[in-house]
Motif scaffolding. Sequence first.
Motif, PDB file in Angstrom:
ATOM      1  N   LYS A 275     -26.172   5.735  62.225  1.00  0.00           N
ATOM      2  CA  LYS A 275     -26.667   5.400  63.547  1.00  0.00           C
ATOM      3  C   LYS A 275     -27.802   4.381  63.379  1.00  0.00           C
ATOM      4  O   LYS A 275     -28.621   4.538  62.474  1.00  0.00           O
ATOM      5  N   ALA A 276     -27.858   3.375  64.268  1.00  0.00           N
ATOM      6  CA  ALA A 276     -28.970   2.431  64.224  1.00  0.00           C
ATOM      7  C   ALA A 276     -30.223   3.158  64.701  1.00  0.00           C
ATOM      8  O   ALA A 276     -30.112   4.029  65.567  1.00  0.00           O
ATOM      9  N   PRO A 277     -31.391   2.824  64.180  1.00  0.00           N
ATOM     10  CA  PRO A 277     -31.660   1.825  63.150  1.00  0.00           C
ATOM     11  C   PRO A 277     -31.569   2.387  61.731  1.00  0.00           C
ATOM     12  O   PRO A 277     -31.869   1.689  60.778  1.00  0.00           O
ATOM     13  N   TYR A 278     -31.133   3.624  61.603  1.00  0.00           N
ATOM     14  CA  TYR A 278     -31.202   4.243  60.268  1.00  0.00           C
ATOM     15  C   TYR A 278     -30.083   3.796  59.343  1.00  0.00           C
ATOM     16  O   TYR A 278     -30.035   4.167  58.173  1.00  0.00           O
ATOM     17  N   ASP A 279     -29.130   3.002  59.888  1.00  0.00           N
ATOM     18  CA  ASP A 279     -28.121   2.428  58.999  1.00  0.00           C
ATOM     19  C   ASP A 279     -28.738   1.305  58.164  1.00  0.00           C
ATOM     20  O   ASP A 279     -28.130   0.825  57.226  1.00  0.00           O
ATOM     21  N   ASN A 280     -29.957   0.922  58.520  1.00  0.00           N
ATOM     22  CA  ASN A 280     -30.654  -0.128  57.780  1.00  0.00           C
ATOM     23  C   ASN A 280     -31.598   0.517  56.755  1.00  0.00           C
ATOM     24  O   ASN A 280     -32.540   1.221  57.118  1.00  0.00           O
ATOM     25  N   VAL A 281     -31.310   0.234  55.483  1.00  0.00           N
ATOM     26  CA  VAL A 281     -32.087   0.887  54.429  1.00  0.00           C
ATOM     27  C   VAL A 281     -33.579   0.548  54.543  1.00  0.00           C
ATOM     28  O   VAL A 281     -34.442   1.351  54.197  1.00  0.00           O
ATOM     29  N   LYS A 282     -33.889  -0.641  55.072  1.00  0.00           N
ATOM     30  CA  LYS A 282     -35.299  -1.044  55.176  1.00  0.00           C
ATOM     31  C   LYS A 282     -36.065  -0.149  56.145  1.00  0.00           C
ATOM     32  O   LYS A 282     -37.244   0.135  55.948  1.00  0.00           O
ATOM     33  N   VAL A 283     -35.395   0.266  57.193  1.00  0.00           N
ATOM     34  CA  VAL A 283     -36.049   1.164  58.148  1.00  0.00           C
ATOM     35  C   VAL A 283     -36.357   2.496  57.462  1.00  0.00           C
ATOM     36  O   VAL A 283     -37.442   3.056  57.601  1.00  0.00           O
ATOM     37  N   ARG A 284     -35.384   2.962  56.678  1.00  0.00           N
ATOM     38  CA  ARG A 284     -35.593   4.239  55.988  1.00  0.00           C
ATOM     39  C   ARG A 284     -36.745   4.127  54.982  1.00  0.00           C
ATOM     40  O   ARG A 284     -37.580   5.017  54.863  1.00  0.00           O
ATOM     41  N   GLN A 285     -36.772   2.985  54.287  1.00  0.00           N
ATOM     42  CA  GLN A 285     -37.865   2.787  53.331  1.00  0.00           C
ATOM     43  C   GLN A 285     -39.205   2.666  54.048  1.00  0.00           C
ATOM     44  O   GLN A 285     -40.213   3.205  53.595  1.00  0.00           O
ATOM     45  N   ILE A 462     -30.761   6.057  42.480  1.00  0.00           N
ATOM     46  CA  ILE A 462     -30.144   5.402  43.636  1.00  0.00           C
ATOM     47  C   ILE A 462     -30.631   6.041  44.939  1.00  0.00           C
ATOM     48  O   ILE A 462     -31.003   5.360  45.895  1.00  0.00           O
ATOM     49  N   LEU A 463     -30.646   7.365  44.941  1.00  0.00           N
ATOM     50  CA  LEU A 463     -31.036   8.058  46.166  1.00  0.00           C
ATOM     51  C   LEU A 463     -32.473   7.765  46.555  1.00  0.00           C
ATOM     52  O   LEU A 463     -32.800   7.618  47.737  1.00  0.00           O
ATOM     53  N   GLN A 464     -33.335   7.689  45.564  1.00  0.00           N
ATOM     54  CA  GLN A 464     -34.735   7.432  45.877  1.00  0.00           C
ATOM     55  C   GLN A 464     -34.910   6.021  46.436  1.00  0.00           C
ATOM     56  O   GLN A 464     -35.765   5.777  47.276  1.00  0.00           O
ATOM     57  N   ASN A 465     -34.074   5.098  45.990  1.00  0.00           N
ATOM     58  CA  ASN A 465     -34.160   3.737  46.485  1.00  0.00           C
ATOM     59  C   ASN A 465     -33.549   3.603  47.881  1.00  0.00           C
ATOM     60  O   ASN A 465     -34.076   2.909  48.742  1.00  0.00           O
TER      61      ASN A 465
END
Lengths: 505, 306, 308
Positions: A275-285, A462-465
Amino acid sequence: MIKAVKAAIAVGMAVVLSACGGAEEAVKMKDTLVVGQGADAKTLDPHATNDQPSSRVAVQIYSQLVETDKDMNIVPGLAESWKSLDDKTTQFTLRKGVKFHNGEELKASDVKFTLEAMIASPTVAHIVNSISTVEVVDDYTVNVITKEPFGPLLYHLTHTAASILNEKAVKAAGDSYGQKPVGTGPYQFVDWAVGDRITLKAFDNYYGGKQEIPNVIFRNIPEGTNRAIALETGEIDIGYDLEPIDKDTVRSKDNLALVEEESFSVAYLGFNTKKAPYDNVKVRQAISYAINADDIVEAVLMGAGSPSSSPIGPKVFGFNPNIERYKQNFDKARELLTEAGYADGFKTSIWTNDNPTRVQIAQVLQAQLRQIGIDMSIEVVEWGAFLDGTSRGDHDMFIMGWVTVTGDADYGLYALFNSATHGGAGNRSFYSNAEVDQLLNQARTSTDAGERKELYGKIQVILQNEVPTFSIYDQYQNIGIQKNVLGFHMAPAGHHKIRGVRFQG
Amino acid sequence: MSQEMTLDPVQGQLDKSPAKGAPKKRSQWLEVWHRLKRDKMAMLGLFIITLVVLAAIFADLIADYETVVIAQNLADRLQGPSAQYWLGTDEFGRDIFARIIHGTRVSLMVGVLSVAIAIVMGGGLGAVAGYYGGKIDNVIMRVMDIFLAVPSILLAIAIVSALGANLMNLMLAIAISSVPTYARVVRASVLTIRDQEFIEAARAIGASDLRIIFRHIIPNCLSPVIVQGALGVAGAILSTAGLSFIGLGIQPPEPEWGAMLAGGRQYLRHAWHVTTFPGLTIMITILALNLLGDGLRDALDPRLKH
Amino acid sequence: MHRFILKRLLLLIPVLLGVSLLVFAIMSFTPGDPAQLILGENAPPEAVAELREEMGLNDPFLLRYARFVGNAATGDLGQSYTSGRDVFDEIFSRFPNTLILAALGVVIAVIIGIPIGIISATRQYSMIDSGSMFFALLGVSMPNFWLGLMMILLFSVNLGWVPSGGYSSWSSLIMPAITLGTGSAAIITRMTRSSMLEVIRQDYIRTARAKGVAENVVINRHALKNALIPVITVIGLQFGMLLGGAVLTETVFSWPGVGRMMVDAIRQKDAPTVLGTVVFLATTFSLVNLLVDLLYGFVDPRIKSQYA
C-alpha cells in the motif's frame, strides 16, 4: 419485617460460612509451590492450542523427544540418542522404562501416534508439516522422515506442542482429553478449578527422578499489579511477567528476588508494503530513522528490553550480531521522505490490539513521527478484528510481537517474510522479495548448521535494509520469586520448567 | 453488576411516576427550584457541576492541547505534584492537571451525549409503547427486555469491533445499553397520563397523535426523565471508565478520565498521583451528579411536598 | 398463582430466543474469525479454512442458529471453541463462586443501606440526612475497580489481613464482596429513604402519632413494615444484577466467576461460551425477578390478588 431481614442475613451468612468450610484451607507452604500467571490455561491437550498460558502448564506435565539447554543446544529428552540415516530421515532411540502418568510405558508407537495426530491438527500442524512419515522400527526406535531435507527439525521437536502423548490415554478420554492430560513429565495433573487454579503433583515414576516439591499450583491472576502484590503477601512463590513498574518494589524486598533475562520475543512495527506510501522503501527507512527505540524501551518497558536490529532475538539460532540498528536521525529521515516525494509528511494510521504495552508503544511512535510531519492516528482494534484486518491488508502500519518459540531462525523468519505466506499465514507486511524467498527455502532445506547460519545472516541484512518490519526491541522477560525458592531457571521461549526447583532449608 | 454494566444506578424506581396531574406551568418549575434550593447537598452538587462545566468551556485558556495536553516529555515522566506540575505527570510526562481539565470536555460529552441519544431513542419508544398500548406496547417492551438481558459490555464490544473504536461509537454503545431504562421510565409516565382529561380534550378537538405525544405527553414525562438523566450521565462516565479498564476506552492520546484512571493503575503503588487525581475527579463529579439527581427527585416529587 | 408463574415462565421463552438471536448475530457478523483466533497469528490460510469447515462456521447463519437452539433446548450448550470444554459444565463449576459473591455483596449492601435509609428519612433535610446520603452516594460514585485496588493496597499489602485475590478461603470473599456491595448499598439506601418518606406521610402513621405512640415504635412497627416492601424488590433486582457477574470486580480480585468467563469468551470470539453464559445469566436474572415478584405478593396481600 425486621425479623425477615435478619433471617435473610443469617441465611446469607450461613451460606457463606458453609462454603468456606468446603474450601480447603491453604495447603502448608513448604510442600506446595504456587505460580501466578496472567491467564488460565485453555486446554492441556498440546495439540489443541498454542497459547502461552496453556503451554506453561503443559510443559510441566509432558516431555518432548529432545529439549534445549539454556544455551539453546539440543539435548536428549525422551530420546536418549538420535542420528541421521540420510538427509531426510532421523532415527530416534527412546529411553527405556519411561512411564506415563497412567502407568503405561512409553513406546515408539506413542511417538508415531503423537506426530501423526499433530500433523492432522490444524492448530499445530505448521510446526511439523515438514514430516511426511513416522516409522516404528521397534518398541524403542522410531524413524522420522521429512518430505524435504529439513534443517530445523530437532528445534521444532522441542516445541511444547510436540509433547509426546499416550495413545491409550488420548483415545480413552476422547473430547475431554484437554482436561485430563497424561504425560511423562515431572508433574501430573490433579485438579482444575476453571478460571482460578490448576493443581499438579510430583510424579513418582518420572524418568528424571521424583521432584522435591510435592505440589505445584498454577494460579490465574490477570492483573500484573496483583501478581506483584500476591508475591509480597506470600500468596504465590513465583509470579510470571511482572509489570515493569513493579520490578523495583520486588527487588527492594528482602524476601523477594527479581530475575530478568533475554527472551525470544521481539516487538515490531510492520508496514503494509503493498500500500502507498509504504511500498516505497525510502518511506519505510525514513520512519525507521525517526524512531528512537531507546526512548520506547525506557518509557514503555522501563528499561526491560534492548533496541533491536533483527526480527529474531540474539539468543535465537541464526541471529546475525553484525547488523547496525537504525539510530534516530531526523535530518536523514526528512531527507528520505523528501526523496520519496513526501517532503511535507502525510497522514496515516497505526493498528494495534488493546494490549496496553502496544498501545503505549503506539503513543510514543505517534509523538516521534509527528517530528517529521507524519500525522499518525492510533487505532486500537480488538484482537479478532486485528487479525482479520491485517490478514486482508486493510491496515497502514501495525504493531505486533513475535516469539521464536523453537529458538531457530526458521520459525521467526519463514512465516513473516516469505511471499508465499502473505496475510494470515504470518506475512502481514505483504513483503515480497524473490531473493529472500530463495534464501529462506535454501536455509530451511539445508542440514548444515554453518551454512544455515550464514544464509540467515544474509536474510537479516536484506531485511534491515528494506525494513518491511521495523524491529523495535528484544523484550526481556521477568519473574518475581521468593528467595527461599531455589533452582528455578527461565526458558527463553517463556515456558519455564519447574523441574528441579526446591525450597530452601 | 452494579455500576459496571448497568448504566442505571436507580434500578427499581423505574415505575415510579412522579408526574401527575395537569400540565406543569412555569410557576411549578419555580417551586421545584425553591424546593431544590433548600437541599444543601443538591446545591453542593450543582455547584460542583457548574465548576466542571466551566472547566470544559475554558479548558483551552487553562492549558494548550497540542503543547501541554498531548505532548510527551519522557524526561519528566511519573513526576509527583510540584509547582510546575500541580498534579504531577503521567507515564509519558504529560501534565495530569491539564489532562484532567481537558478531560472534562471528553467525559462530559460522553456522559451527556450518550444519555441524550438514549433519551431520544428510549423515550421515543417508551412514549409510543405507552401511548398506543396493546400489541405495539408488547412488542416494543419485549424487545427492550431482550436488550436489557444482553450485557452492555457485549454490546459495547460488538459495536466497537464492528464500527471501529472511536468516541462516537463508544457513546453509541453506552447509549444503546441504557435505552431500555428510559423506555420504561417514559412508558410508565405515559401510562399515567394518557387517559387523563386534558389528553381526552386534545383528542376531542382533533389533535393528531403526533401532536398529542409531542405537545402534551412528552412535556409531562420530563421530570422522571430529568432525574434519570442526571443519574444516567454519572452512569455513563463510570461505564466509560469500566470499558477503559478492560481495554475498550477512548483512543489515545485523547485525555479522558476513565482512560487516565485505568491506564495509570499499574503505577498505583509507585506514582500514586497518576490514578488518584483522575479517580478523585471522577468520584467528585459522579457524586455531584448523584446529589443533584437525588435532590431533583425529591424536589420534583409532589408527594414529598411539605 | 400457578397460572401467573406459568405465564411468566412462558414469557421467558421469546425473550431468551431474542437474546440468543441477537448475541448469535453479534458473534457472527462482527469482525474476527474464531478459527483464526484459535490458530493464532501465523496460521496458514488453508488451516484456517479447514478449521472453519470443521467447526461448521461456513454453514448459513440461520442453520447454525437453529442448531444452537435445538441443542440448547436439550440442555446442551455446546463446547467452547477455545478449551473444548462443555459450556454447561464450565458455567456450573463457576456459578457457585458468582453466587456466593453476589449473596454476600447483597448482604453487605442491606446491612449498610437499610439503616442509613431509615435514619435519613426520619430526619429529612437534617445534617444526618445529608451526611449519610453523602456517604452512601460515595459508594456508587467510585469506579469500583479503583475502590478494589485501593482496598487491596490497604488490607492486603499494608495490613496483611486478607488475601489479595483468588478464592482460597473465606477471607478471600471479604474485599470483593464489599467492592460489589457498595454500589448496591447506595441504591438500597436511596430506595429505603424515599419509600420511608412516602410512608411516614400517610394517614395511618399520623394517626398512630396522634394516639401518642412512641416515635421509635411508629417507625419500627408501623412505618418500616410497609416501607420495606418496595425495598425488597430493589434488593432482589440488585441480587439479580450482581449475579450477572461483576466483570471488573472479578478481574481486580482474580475471581473465577461467570462474568469473567463471559468477557474472556467475548474477546476470543468463543461463540458457544458467550451464548451459553449470556443465556444462562439472562435466565437467572429473570428467575430472580420472578421470585421477587412472588415474594412481593407474599408480603403484600393486595398485590397477591392481582396474580389470579
